[in-house]
Enzyme design. Structure first.
Site, PDB file in Angstrom:
ATOM      1  N   LYS A 145      -3.119  12.393  -2.121  1.00 47.35           N
ATOM      2  CA  LYS A 145      -2.064  12.641  -1.133  1.00 47.35           C
ATOM      3  C   LYS A 145      -0.778  13.071  -1.833  1.00 47.35           C
ATOM      4  CE  LYS A 145      -4.174   9.101   1.732  1.00 47.35           C
ATOM      5  NZ  LYS A 145      -4.825   9.766   2.851  1.00 47.35           N
ATOM      6  N   CYS A 147      -7.866   6.096  10.740  1.00 47.95           N
ATOM      7  CA  CYS A 147      -8.199   4.846  10.055  1.00 47.95           C
ATOM      8  C   CYS A 147      -7.172   3.758  10.337  1.00 47.95           C
ATOM      9  CB  CYS A 147      -8.346   5.054   8.546  1.00 47.95           C
ATOM     10  SG  CYS A 147      -9.751   6.077   8.105  1.00 47.95           S
ATOM     11  N   GLN A 155       1.004   6.496   1.150  1.00 46.55           N
ATOM     12  CA  GLN A 155       1.811   7.542   1.777  1.00 46.55           C
ATOM     13  C   GLN A 155       3.220   7.586   1.194  1.00 46.55           C
ATOM     14  OE1 GLN A 155       0.731   9.819   3.814  1.00 46.55           O
ATOM     15  NE2 GLN A 155      -1.279   8.981   4.326  1.00 46.55           N
ATOM     16  N   ASP A 193       0.862  -1.187   0.000  1.00 48.09           N
ATOM     17  CA  ASP A 193       0.000   0.000   0.000  1.00 48.09           C
ATOM     18  C   ASP A 193       0.895   1.234   0.000  1.00 48.09           C
ATOM     19  OD1 ASP A 193      -1.588   2.164   0.559  1.00 48.09           O
ATOM     20  OD2 ASP A 193      -2.472   1.339   2.391  1.00 48.09           O
TER      21      ASP A 193
HETATM   22  C1  PLP Z   1      -1.735   4.200   4.197  1.00 44.20           C
HETATM   23  C2  PLP Z   1      -3.025   4.511   3.533  1.00 44.20           C
HETATM   24  N1  PLP Z   1      -3.671   3.544   2.849  1.00 44.20           N
HETATM   25  C3  PLP Z   1      -4.840   3.768   2.226  1.00 44.20           C
HETATM   26  C4  PLP Z   1      -5.437   4.998   2.265  1.00 44.20           C
HETATM   27  C5  PLP Z   1      -6.753   5.169   1.567  1.00 44.20           C
HETATM   28  O1  PLP Z   1      -6.660   6.071   0.478  1.00 44.20           O
HETATM   29  P1  PLP Z   1      -8.019   6.524  -0.227  1.00 44.20           P
HETATM   30  O2  PLP Z   1      -8.918   6.996   0.885  1.00 44.20           O
HETATM   31  O3  PLP Z   1      -7.630   7.646  -1.128  1.00 44.20           O
HETATM   32  O4  PLP Z   1      -8.585   5.351  -0.930  1.00 44.20           O
HETATM   33  C6  PLP Z   1      -4.803   6.028   2.981  1.00 44.20           C
HETATM   34  C7  PLP Z   1      -5.398   7.378   3.105  1.00 44.20           C
HETATM   35  O5  PLP Z   1      -6.497   7.600   3.531  1.00 44.20           O
HETATM   36  C8  PLP Z   1      -3.585   5.782   3.627  1.00 44.20           C
HETATM   37  O6  PLP Z   1      -2.950   6.734   4.301  1.00 44.20           O
END
Ligand code: PLP
Ligand code: PLP
Lengths: 144, 427, 427, 144
Positions: free
Chosen positions: C246, C384, C223, C220
């Site tokens: 981001k 989250c 970041q 993932d």
């Molecule tokens: C580490 C990480 N993974 C996944 C996400 C999810 O990204 P998104 O909400 O743009 O799908 C985020 C940010 O919210 C994140 O910081």
């Protein structure tokens, strides 16, 4: 009529906050209020009374009095939320069930704190107010 | 923020101009793209059923969000997050009002109609369809309302059955009644207005019959949103989907409306942030409606701008738009019929602003290319309705002209003249 | 179009300014929002891990698309459709180049990281997981890389097992090795950089071990994209996901990169237009990569703008950005440690620009609210990552400051002073 | 060297189209070419030789000659595509396999028709060129 009671109390709060025009001063006052709010009885600070906002948690207890009014006590783990919760209790607690259910709560708006009532704020305040009204409405329906 | 201000500004301009001019004159200056040229010729944009152009209010509203109050929404305790959340959630309310939904909690933001249908097939469908079941759709559905059903039906051993279309492009209501009776479908999916034929289906009537037969109903309103007043309660459907970009809003944003009890009973589809109540490795619980179905950071500028697009449409008035487009369709039909070998596909009495055609012996791709050379943007091919094209025996599809509020008669005339020239060049 | 022109213009400005000034000075004027005030105080935006602000090139690029060459993409024979398609598909190429993908066909556009992980869980996961299988993730994953796995594992009777995190916020590599050995997971999911702790994980090392153990790997990179140079070949993973907003791009757009043979073998997920080869009620066939996974009209402006954002980042230089942010993290750690009762959560040696903290006896929400009152935007709560918060016993989450290329030392100093004031007010 | 052959033929086509500076005139010429393209043998206009673009269909047949060159014939159901396909055949057919595989095909660009080569155009032309090159490359590999 306890609608007038609620209105009068709102005016009270508005007047009180009119002293502060700086944002930080207002919050300073809210924090002081938060510190002074009588905490909910620890016996009632249970999951049963918990309203889970995702930023701060709120506990709310409601008691129907014999005279048709409702008495609320509430608490929060965040002090600013607790100050807001305390203001809400101060305005609504002891009023008649129907008046609570139908109250036009404009004071948070008037003192520039309405954003805390946004359901997306996730501080639990909006859910708490909703629950206060639901409780009062159910009670008023039973009384009618 | 300034967005409300901007909208007021536009609403004001409409009121002033309404009185003494016709629709396109009043609004064309709101669409900067309409002034451009293509291959040295002034653009005539007749590809609105694929995607409409955006009014300045939408363009500027998006810009303002990005330049002034962008932040990730929900859960943010800071001011920008609050502004962005209010604007984004404001659109949910506007959609609910616009389509007569009972509450904002019944409005689920999606990436568009396709995404919305997939949400229903993957959540409702996987939970409710089983071997031997039938899903009834029409032969004029867009692939978006066929393929997702085929996928879930293949998984469950269920079957997708199509209702026939008549020669004039109206739905065969007898065939509908017959198949409803014979197959007792679990779900009936029907397009509100066909993107290829223009046909407006009698969705209220169809949904009533489907409901009587015990079927859940899904209406695909992708082509209705930009042209028709929508009232999901009056239609009596269970699900309604639409997409923003055909209704003067951005791409990548749309919505699903669903009956609350159905939505409540449905399992979540996508997992992630926002859609949860609480996450742990011992067990995760899900959020309430509408967030249960909205995982991850959404298309925030799209959500905000879709609200502005709805305001813009309502400022102009859907009745005004529909009347204008109906007149354009009439005019186009008449003008086109003067050309030799011309065949209009879809002549239903009730149509949105879509005119599909073929010319004997000529390939739509050739015609479309030669129109493009004259500055005229149309779409050629199967328009994501292959089964419909097969039904009409049109292997190479059609040439489709599609109209919007800003389309003029003169543009249609220019397209017809250009088409004539293309036909001459090709024969 | 003008977009390439615009980018050249910006690239030129960078070159001129690079020589004699530090990073934020050079680029802050590209971000109009940074000049605004909040509650009468100048904005200090330290919520970049939630979503970064957008440079003018991105804002204007989107505007230009909407005002000059908007059309639905693919399959359009007309000029605007061609321009829009080229710009949108151009971004696919830029992403492929940016992350070292073998081909553009391995880049699938999604609505973001969340959507990308769901694509993998619902397509690869449902096809490859069965009862008794394990998916290994870390306890510092974002919900987006936990919940979708929980959902598919619940369906298949498989299990999601978390790898522990150490006190300083680094991954427990021994626990990783142990659980890899014990559970023989089908898939290992790991966050490249933690959004809550800032920790940069040794993803190449982890993926090599996972591969040796026979597991498929998903990284993932949400970041990582805004902070680090990414090379999926060097990392040696099978899937890599990231989100645009981001990384200075728009919300609602992101991507999945996958190893071609895996993607080829995976069934489609969403059905609809674009992802099909041919549709009929007798049987539908699917398109090739990448379109097989891209149903419906995409977020076109978002795709175009994401490409501009990548250009912008590369114009500045990821090494420059990472060095700048590392210095900011150092500075923030030092400055914060002067405050009483301060505890920084996440002190791994390798971090992106994220600093999470708690103060003894004070609620993060109170602190965040009082920072907002002083114009300082931070995020509070669980970010989250509830399982991670539970692990550290932080039921109310943390206060998180997160940095971007335009963040200055002075902004951090102002945040620390504001924090001190908030702490005084609360105690 | 048949690289030179391909280059010379491209120059030829470019010169021919230089006569038209108006977009429509250029297409008029393309249509004339399309009409004149010798159709593929009907025996080979089969699914085996079909390249399915989603807007128009293209048929392509390739034959390896004894001298190491490749002979192409092609067809399309759309006349403009047929004109383009005809140009492609005219430039490449009869050249050496390796030269075809490696040819720098700039003529469509030079005559302002490069957009038809975009894979997203879905007229089948891009897939056809890809297939011509693959065929030639495979043949060249076998010859080497
Ligand atoms: C580490 C990480 N993974 C996944 C996400 C999810 O990204 P998104 O909400 O743009 O799908 C985020 C940010 O919210 C994140 O910081
Ligand atoms: C009738 C109909 N349904 C569904 C869709 C799909 O919409 P989207 O591609 O925005 O998901 C379209 C447009 O492409 C349409 O015209």
């Amino acid at each position: 009529m306890s609608t007038d009671l609620i209105a009068a109390r709102q005016t009270d709060v508005i007047d009180e906050f009119a002293l502060f025009d700086d944002w930080m001063d207002k919050y300073e006052h809210l924090i002081e209020l938060g510190k002074d709010v009588p905490a909910i009885d620890t016996g009632r600070k249970t999951d049963e009374h918990l309203i889970k906002g995702c930023q701060s948690r709120v506990w709310l207890a409601a008691d129907a009095e014999a005279d048709g009014t409702v008495r609320f006590t509430a608490d929060s783990d965040a002090i600013i939320t607790k100050g807001l919760v305390g203001l809400m209790v101060r305005v609504l607690s002891g009023a008649e069930a129907r008046a609570i259910a139908e109250a036009d709560l404009h004071f948070l708006d008037a003192i520039g704190l309405h954003q805390h009532l946004s359901p997306t704020r996730s501080n639990g305040l909006a859910s708490m107010v909703k629950q206060m009204r639901l409780y009062a409405a159910a009670l008023a329906a039973r009384q009618a | 923020m300034g967005r409300p201000g901007l909208n007021l500004y536009f609403a004001e301009r409409f009121r002033l101009k309404m009185a003494n001019s016709t629709l396109p004159e009043r609004i064309r200056r709101d669409f900067p793209i309409l002034d451009r040229s293509v291959h040295g010729k002034p653009l005539v944009y007749l590809d609105n059923a694929a995607s409409a152009q955006k009014p300045l209010a939408v363009i500027e509203g998006q810009r303002e969000y990005l330049a002034n109050y962008h932040a990730n929404i929900h859960r943010g305790a800071h001011h920008l997050a609050q502004l962005a959340t209010e604007a984004y959630e404001g659109t949910r309310g506007k959609i609910a009002d616009h389509i007569g939904a009972g509450s904002t909690e019944e409005i689920i933001f999606t990436a568009g109609s396709t995404d919305a249908v997939n949400l229903v097939t993957q959540s409702w469908g996987r939970a409710n369809l089983s071997a031997g079941d039938t899903v009834l759709v029409t032969r004029m559905e867009h692939h978006a309302n066929i393929v997702p059903w085929q996928m879930v039906c293949a998984e469950k051993g269920a079957e997708v059955v199509p209702v026939d279309v008549q020669e004039d492009g109206t739905l065969d209501l007898e065939d509908f009644a017959r198949k409803l009776e014979r197959h007792q479908p679990k779900l009936v999916g029907v397009v509100h207005a066909s993107n290829t034929l223009g046909t407006i289906n009698p969705v209220a009537e169809l949904c009533a019959a489907a409901r009587t037969a015990g079927a859940v109903t899904l209406v695909d309103g992708s082509q209705a949103l930009p042209h028709l007043t929508i009232d999901v309660a009056a239609i009596g459907c269970d699900f309604y989907v639409a997409t923003g970009h055909k209704a003067y809003g951005p791409t990548g944003i749309g919505f699903l409306w669903g009956r609350r009890d159905l939505l409540d009973a449905m399992p979540p589809w996508r997992g992630g942030g926002e859609m949860i109540r609480s996450v742990s490795f011992d067990g995760t619980t899900y959020n309430d409606l509408p967030h249960k179905f909205e995982a991850g950071t959404p298309h925030i500028s799209g959500g905000i701008a879709l609200g502005i697009a709805l305001d813009w449409m309502n400022g102009v008035g859907l009745d005004t738009i529909h009347a204008h487009e109906s007149a354009l369709v009439q005019h186009a039909h008449q003008a086109l019929q003067t050309l030799p070998g011309m065949r209009i596909i879809g002549t239903a009495p009730e149509k949105v602003g879509v005119v599909s055609l073929v010319v004997d012996g000529l390939h739509p791709y050739d015609l479309g290319t030669l129109l493009d050379g004259q500055g005229i943007a149309v779409r050629t091919g199967h328009h994501c309705t292959e089964p419909l094209m097969a039904h009409f025996g049109l292997e190479s599809g059609t040439l489709r002209m599609s109209f919007a509020a800003y389309t003029t008669r003169e543009e249609i005339d220019r397209a017809v003249i250009a088409l004539e020239r293309a036909m001459r060049m090709l024969s």
